[in-house]
Design an enzyme around this catalytic site. Sequence first.
Site, PDB file in Angstrom:
ATOM      1  N   LYS A  49      18.703   5.816  -1.702  1.00  0.00           N
ATOM      2  CA  LYS A  49      18.093   6.407  -0.313  1.00  0.00           C
ATOM      3  C   LYS A  49      19.014   7.205   0.534  1.00  0.00           C
ATOM      4  O   LYS A  49      20.168   6.538   0.742  1.00  0.00           O
ATOM      5  CB  LYS A  49      17.573   4.985   0.365  1.00  0.00           C
ATOM      6  CG  LYS A  49      17.067   5.407   1.732  1.00  0.00           C
ATOM      7  CD  LYS A  49      15.649   6.081   1.736  1.00  0.00           C
ATOM      8  CE  LYS A  49      15.390   6.429   3.190  1.00  0.00           C
ATOM      9  NZ  LYS A  49      14.107   7.275   3.256  1.00  0.00           N
ATOM     10  N   ASN A  73       4.560  10.772   5.173  1.00  0.00           N
ATOM     11  CA  ASN A  73       5.486   9.598   5.473  1.00  0.00           C
ATOM     12  C   ASN A  73       5.988  10.121   6.906  1.00  0.00           C
ATOM     13  O   ASN A  73       6.555  11.551   7.045  1.00  0.00           O
ATOM     14  CB  ASN A  73       6.434   9.279   4.505  1.00  0.00           C
ATOM     15  CG  ASN A  73       7.570  10.173   4.406  1.00  0.00           C
ATOM     16  OD1 ASN A  73       8.573   9.822   5.190  1.00  0.00           O
ATOM     17  ND2 ASN A  73       7.680  11.155   3.653  1.00  0.00           N
ATOM     18  N   SER A  74       6.570   9.333   7.667  1.00  0.00           N
ATOM     19  CA  SER A  74       7.553   9.500   8.736  1.00  0.00           C
ATOM     20  C   SER A  74       8.435   8.211   8.878  1.00  0.00           C
ATOM     21  O   SER A  74       8.377   7.319   9.696  1.00  0.00           O
ATOM     22  CB  SER A  74       6.941   9.809   9.915  1.00  0.00           C
ATOM     23  OG  SER A  74       7.835   9.988  10.994  1.00  0.00           O
ATOM     24  N   GLY A  76      11.703   7.940   8.760  1.00  0.00           N
ATOM     25  CA  GLY A  76      12.672   7.868   9.973  1.00  0.00           C
ATOM     26  C   GLY A  76      14.021   7.107   9.301  1.00  0.00           C
ATOM     27  O   GLY A  76      14.868   6.415  10.246  1.00  0.00           O
ATOM     28  N   CYS A 132      15.653  16.110   6.028  1.00  0.00           N
ATOM     29  CA  CYS A 132      14.709  15.073   6.503  1.00  0.00           C
ATOM     30  C   CYS A 132      13.635  15.513   7.484  1.00  0.00           C
ATOM     31  O   CYS A 132      14.321  15.722   8.663  1.00  0.00           O
ATOM     32  CB  CYS A 132      15.241  13.605   6.817  1.00  0.00           C
ATOM     33  SG  CYS A 132      14.149  12.688   7.470  1.00  0.00           S
ATOM     34  N   LYS A 165      20.103  18.690  -0.627  1.00  0.00           N
ATOM     35  CA  LYS A 165      18.312  18.472  -0.695  1.00  0.00           C
ATOM     36  C   LYS A 165      17.815  19.662   0.493  1.00  0.00           C
ATOM     37  O   LYS A 165      18.199  19.296   1.642  1.00  0.00           O
ATOM     38  CB  LYS A 165      18.180  17.167  -0.710  1.00  0.00           C
ATOM     39  CG  LYS A 165      16.537  17.036  -0.808  1.00  0.00           C
ATOM     40  CD  LYS A 165      15.969  15.699  -1.139  1.00  0.00           C
ATOM     41  CE  LYS A 165      14.539  15.597  -1.137  1.00  0.00           C
ATOM     42  NZ  LYS A 165      14.265  14.244  -1.582  1.00  0.00           N
ATOM     43  N   SER A 195      10.039  16.806   1.301  1.00  0.00           N
ATOM     44  CA  SER A 195       8.454  16.880   1.726  1.00  0.00           C
ATOM     45  C   SER A 195       8.132  18.039   2.595  1.00  0.00           C
ATOM     46  O   SER A 195       8.869  18.661   3.451  1.00  0.00           O
ATOM     47  CB  SER A 195       8.235  15.493   2.546  1.00  0.00           C
ATOM     48  OG  SER A 195       8.843  15.377   3.550  1.00  0.00           O
ATOM     49  N   GLY A 250       8.777  17.527  -6.500  1.00  0.00           N
ATOM     50  CA  GLY A 250       7.640  17.559  -5.351  1.00  0.00           C
ATOM     51  C   GLY A 250       6.296  17.459  -6.479  1.00  0.00           C
ATOM     52  O   GLY A 250       5.962  18.657  -7.147  1.00  0.00           O
ATOM     53  N   THR A 273       6.582  10.438  -4.875  1.00  0.00           N
ATOM     54  CA  THR A 273       5.415   9.664  -4.435  1.00  0.00           C
ATOM     55  C   THR A 273       4.705   8.922  -5.666  1.00  0.00           C
ATOM     56  O   THR A 273       4.026   7.839  -5.545  1.00  0.00           O
ATOM     57  CB  THR A 273       4.079  10.805  -4.106  1.00  0.00           C
ATOM     58  OG1 THR A 273       4.635  11.343  -2.903  1.00  0.00           O
ATOM     59  CG2 THR A 273       2.701  10.182  -3.717  1.00  0.00           C
TER      60      THR A 273
HETATM   61  C1  SIN Z   1      12.644   9.518   5.863  1.00  0.00           C
HETATM   62  O1  SIN Z   1      13.342   8.529   5.661  1.00  0.00           O
HETATM   63  O2  SIN Z   1      12.144   9.793   6.993  1.00  0.00           O
HETATM   64  C2  SIN Z   1      12.343  10.311   4.709  1.00  0.00           C
HETATM   65  C3  SIN Z   1      13.668  10.927   4.077  1.00  0.00           C
HETATM   66  C4  SIN Z   1      13.449  12.444   3.987  1.00  0.00           C
HETATM   67  O3  SIN Z   1      12.264  13.077   3.924  1.00  0.00           O
HETATM   68  O4  SIN Z   1      14.294  12.984   3.888  1.00  0.00           O
END
Ligand code: SIN
Length: 313
Positions: A49, A73-74, A76, A132, A165, A195, A250, A273
């Site tokens: 992560k 997703n959000s 954070g 992100c 990324k 995303s 993706g 996902t």
């Molecule tokens: C997140 O933790 O908000 C997602 C991480 C990401 O999309 O890079």
Amino acid sequence: MIMKKIDISSHINGIQLSSCIMNASGALCTTDQELSNLFDSSSGAVVTKSCTKNPREGNVKPRYFEWNVGSINSMGLPNLGIDFYLNFLEKKKTKKPVFLSLSGLSIEENLFLMKKANFSQKVTAIELNLSCPNLREEVLGNDLYKISTFLESIFEFNKKPLGIKLPPYFKEECIINMSLLLNQYPIFFVTCINSLPNGIFIDTDNEKTVIQPKNGFGGVGGSIIKPFALANVRKFYTYLRKDISIIGCGGIYSGKDIFEYILCGASAVQIGTQLIKEGISIFDRLKKEFTLFLKKKNYSSINSFKGKLKNFQ
Ligand code: SIN
């Protein structure tokens, strides 16, 4: 009859992967248990992560929602902090390549994280997440000037294989400019795409959004984004230096999806996902499906078709 052996191994600029399929950062890779499951699975590598200097709770819940063809997703960046990931890896006996994902909240924090990661023997490569979409802070992946000065600072000390990324880009000129910039540095790989930012999904029964942070706006993933991800992979394959590998990410659901990514030029793929939906056994299923797909196509390895997408004529 002699059965041809189908080889789905690959490499990321020389980093050997027994399978070209791995998890995407963020998908079941935050805790000790989740990471251990990934190490025990048939994935070709483990991606952690995206972590920050200090542990983070992330955004308020609900912050993740999925429907038949997508997810929003959000999160954070909820994570246990870089020290947790480095300590976890220190104790882990494994031959699987480890991609440590870093996502500092500022350039200074990213430099700090990069320096720390450089000291660890257990980190095979760094995936620097500049995309992100769920933070107040600006996404660095959209600012060429800042990335360029940032990369200058990184390569004053960095000895680790480094990948970036990237967010999705919707204009060819953005991909050309980013490629021209990255081509000037000893980058190992790029991961396309994070995303799609600032999506919204609506619960019509209750006439409201499905996630709470940022008034319901979040990053969209899943099959619905695959055409955009494939297009980014294809364009970066066209414009990046040939030794910079591409990891496609993706909307992968099937072995056929993996084939499409490799045909566009990816050397490996990440699952987000669908890994969250299906769980760790997805790696066995995808390996089987992809191998069967190649067999039907009469390909024995991914090198036979990588990047060879033809134009319609
Ligand atoms: C997140 O933790 O908000 C997602 C991480 C990401 O999309 O890079």
